[in-house]
Design a protein around this motif. Sequence first.
Motif, mmCIF file in Angstrom:
data_model
loop_
_atom_site.group_PDB
_atom_site.id
_atom_site.type_symbol
_atom_site.label_atom_id
_atom_site.label_comp_id
_atom_site.label_asym_id
_atom_site.label_seq_id
_atom_site.Cartn_x
_atom_site.Cartn_y
_atom_site.Cartn_z
ATOM 1 N N ARG A 270 -7.693 7.584 2.441
ATOM 2 C CA ARG A 270 -6.767 8.030 1.294
ATOM 3 C C ARG A 270 -7.048 8.602 0.196
ATOM 4 N N HIS B 120 1.099 -1.233 0.166
ATOM 5 C CA HIS B 120 -0.245 0.040 0.570
ATOM 6 C C HIS B 120 0.909 1.323 -0.095
ATOM 7 N N ASP B 121 0.045 2.517 -0.157
ATOM 8 C CA ASP B 121 0.887 3.912 0.196
ATOM 9 C C ASP B 121 1.206 4.439 1.774
ATOM 10 N N ASN C 117 0.709 9.126 2.931
ATOM 11 C CA ASN C 117 0.091 10.162 1.497
ATOM 12 C C ASN C 117 0.823 11.411 0.754
ATOM 13 N N LYS D 224 -2.153 10.282 6.917
ATOM 14 C CA LYS D 224 -3.328 9.011 6.673
ATOM 15 C C LYS D 224 -4.694 9.927 6.394
ATOM 16 N N ARG E 111 -3.173 2.925 -7.118
ATOM 17 C CA ARG E 111 -3.677 3.846 -6.488
ATOM 18 C C ARG E 111 -3.578 5.565 -7.821
#
Length: 255
Positions: A186, A30-31, A34, A127, A79
Amino acid sequence: QCKWSRKGFIRTRWCITDCAFDLVNIHLFHDASNLIAWETSPSVYSGIRHKALGYVLDRIIDQRFEKVSYFVFGDFNFRLDAKAVVETLCAKATMQTIRAADTNEVVKLIFRESDNDRKVMLQLEKKLFDYFNQDVFRDNNGTALLEFDRELSVFKDRLYELDISFPPSYPYSEDSSQGRQYMNTRCPAWCDRILMSHSAKELILKSENDEKIVIYDHIGPNVCMGDHKPVFLSFRIAAGAGKPIANVHKCCVVQ
């Protein structure tokens, strides 16, 4: 958090109506932040997923087993290009940077309209992705933002995907009364996908009795399903379509 990895994958081989194909369930990274995702285009996380997916595809087509059509599905964690999305959504906004007092590290970005009493359009933290108008991700299934869904383009010669006609599959609220609401953690994105080899594309188009009914969609659009909306692909396999497997007894060898 920037070390390339994959969370895991599992590969199974199936033989149905004399047609063999592989199903590969995958989960990519995942990221983690951000703010880091926003720094570059494409993001560092996009590069991590690129390496991980490339590794899995190389394993699928190696020489140990007969090559057959394959489907790769699961949470790819693809994403939208965060930098490009923010620049588009906040094109007329001014940015305020907030740093930690002790480390001078950027901890928050605030995008405000230049007029309209400097209304806050977007707040961005590690986040937090709090955009003032979630309708942009839901209207017409969010297709206006598909131009920023770019991670799969690297694999266009190896993978095929049907046209997306459903809204971003993540991150939905886990409140049972908010089935259509996104969380503000997100930027909404099409994380959950079903991809296939180009030979598998031909397989799904060879339907019985010319009934080319192929559905690529999500489940539970108005119902809470957790933070991801499941995605499905429905089609008919014609008897004898695809490549028959010559050595069925070898298809289930434990690796």
